[in-house]
Scaffold this active site. Structure first.
Site, PDB file in Angstrom:
ATOM      1  N   GLU A  80      -5.628  -6.050  -0.295  1.00  0.00           N
ATOM      2  CA  GLU A  80      -4.361  -6.394  -0.011  1.00  0.00           C
ATOM      3  C   GLU A  80      -3.671  -5.572   1.410  1.00  0.00           C
ATOM      4  O   GLU A  80      -4.323  -4.482   1.808  1.00  0.00           O
ATOM      5  CB  GLU A  80      -3.509  -5.321  -1.189  1.00  0.00           C
ATOM      6  CG  GLU A  80      -3.584  -5.975  -2.586  1.00  0.00           C
ATOM      7  CD  GLU A  80      -3.229  -7.580  -2.717  1.00  0.00           C
ATOM      8  OE1 GLU A  80      -2.196  -8.032  -2.020  1.00  0.00           O
ATOM      9  OE2 GLU A  80      -3.660  -8.087  -3.762  1.00  0.00           O
ATOM     10  N   CYS A 142      -1.115  -2.236 -10.068  1.00  0.00           N
ATOM     11  CA  CYS A 142      -2.020  -2.284  -8.867  1.00  0.00           C
ATOM     12  C   CYS A 142      -1.313  -1.955  -7.727  1.00  0.00           C
ATOM     13  O   CYS A 142      -1.562  -0.951  -6.777  1.00  0.00           O
ATOM     14  CB  CYS A 142      -2.790  -3.400  -8.799  1.00  0.00           C
ATOM     15  SG  CYS A 142      -3.824  -3.915  -9.911  1.00  0.00           S
ATOM     16  N   HIS A 166      -7.941  -6.636  -4.745  1.00  0.00           N
ATOM     17  CA  HIS A 166      -7.670  -7.572  -6.048  1.00  0.00           C
ATOM     18  C   HIS A 166      -8.937  -8.458  -6.282  1.00  0.00           C
ATOM     19  O   HIS A 166      -9.536  -9.158  -5.088  1.00  0.00           O
ATOM     20  CB  HIS A 166      -6.408  -8.334  -5.962  1.00  0.00           C
ATOM     21  CG  HIS A 166      -5.283  -7.873  -6.704  1.00  0.00           C
ATOM     22  ND1 HIS A 166      -4.140  -7.471  -6.301  1.00  0.00           N
ATOM     23  CD2 HIS A 166      -5.299  -7.359  -8.407  1.00  0.00           C
ATOM     24  CE1 HIS A 166      -3.298  -6.879  -6.846  1.00  0.00           C
ATOM     25  NE2 HIS A 166      -3.979  -6.644  -8.328  1.00  0.00           N
TER      26      HIS A 166
END
Ligand code: PCA
Length: 202
Positions: A80, A142, A166
């Site tokens: 991310e 998350c 992820h």
């Protein structure tokens, strides 16, 4: 040896398995590259997860933080790029749902990952694993954990690589959930995480 805090999550929503739980349990205590791994499992709970990860950071004083979460439906490993100061979406495991809520009142709008996410993608691709940078970690747990860690480190002026990746569903999850979605073998998911940890040493 340097210390790496590796976090994963328990199962949540409709998913009876969270592949990141298995990864974290398997790698707890492992030595990979320059790092000794400390694996910590986090609850899918807006109240408890931020406390749990900040406690772990305080206790371990890690040299790097790599947090993992399941993104069911994604086809690739996706480091991310950014966490945003927002919680919005489905109920957590204690039944709490938040709408348009800030993680930290008055906190920065967002924090960029300080992990070498481009190098992660290149290293994974070189080893034959599909991976690409994701520009949204969502607005659920998350994103919350990624934001919490990066905010906490910034506040304490601790300059270490930290961020979130992820991962797709595992085959076991798809079989148990009985819902068609893209999946990877647990072995490949584990190997991909090891490659990212090795990349941190390079
Ligand atoms: N994935 C969820 C929360 C826990 C997990 O593994 C998310 O993407 O926010």
């Amino acid at each position: 040896m340097k210390k790496l805090l590796l976090t994963g999550f328990e199962p949540f929503l409709t998913h009876p398995i969270n592949p990141t739980e298995d990864i974290v349990l398997r790698l707890d205590g492992a030595q990979i590259g320059e790092y000794e791994v400390k694996g910590v499992l986090l609850p899918v709970d807006f109240k408890k997860a931020p406390v749990a990860i900040l406690d772990a950071v305080r206790e371990l004083t890690p040299d790097a933080v790599l947090s993992l979460g399941l993104a069911a439906g994604r086809t690739q490993i996706t480091p991310e790029r950014i966490a945003i100061n927002c919680r919005d979406g489905e109920a957590d495991n204690s039944g709490k749902a938040l709408i348009d809520s800030m993680i930290v009142d008055g906190g920065a709008d967002g924090y960029f990952s300080t992990l070498p996410i481009r190098r992660f993608v290149e290293a994974l691709n070189e080893k034959g694993f599909p991976a690409s940078i994701s520009n949204s970690a969502g607005t659920y747990l998350c994103n919350n954990v990624m934001y919490t860690v990066l905010h906490g480190l910034k506040e304490k002026q601790v300059d270490i690589p930290a961020g979130f990746v992820h991962v797709p569903a595992s085959h076991e999850l798809v079989i148990d959930e009985k819902k068609p979605m893209p999946s990877w073998s647990s072995r490949d998911l584990l190997e991909a995480v090891k490659i990212m940890i090795k990349t941190l040493s390079m």
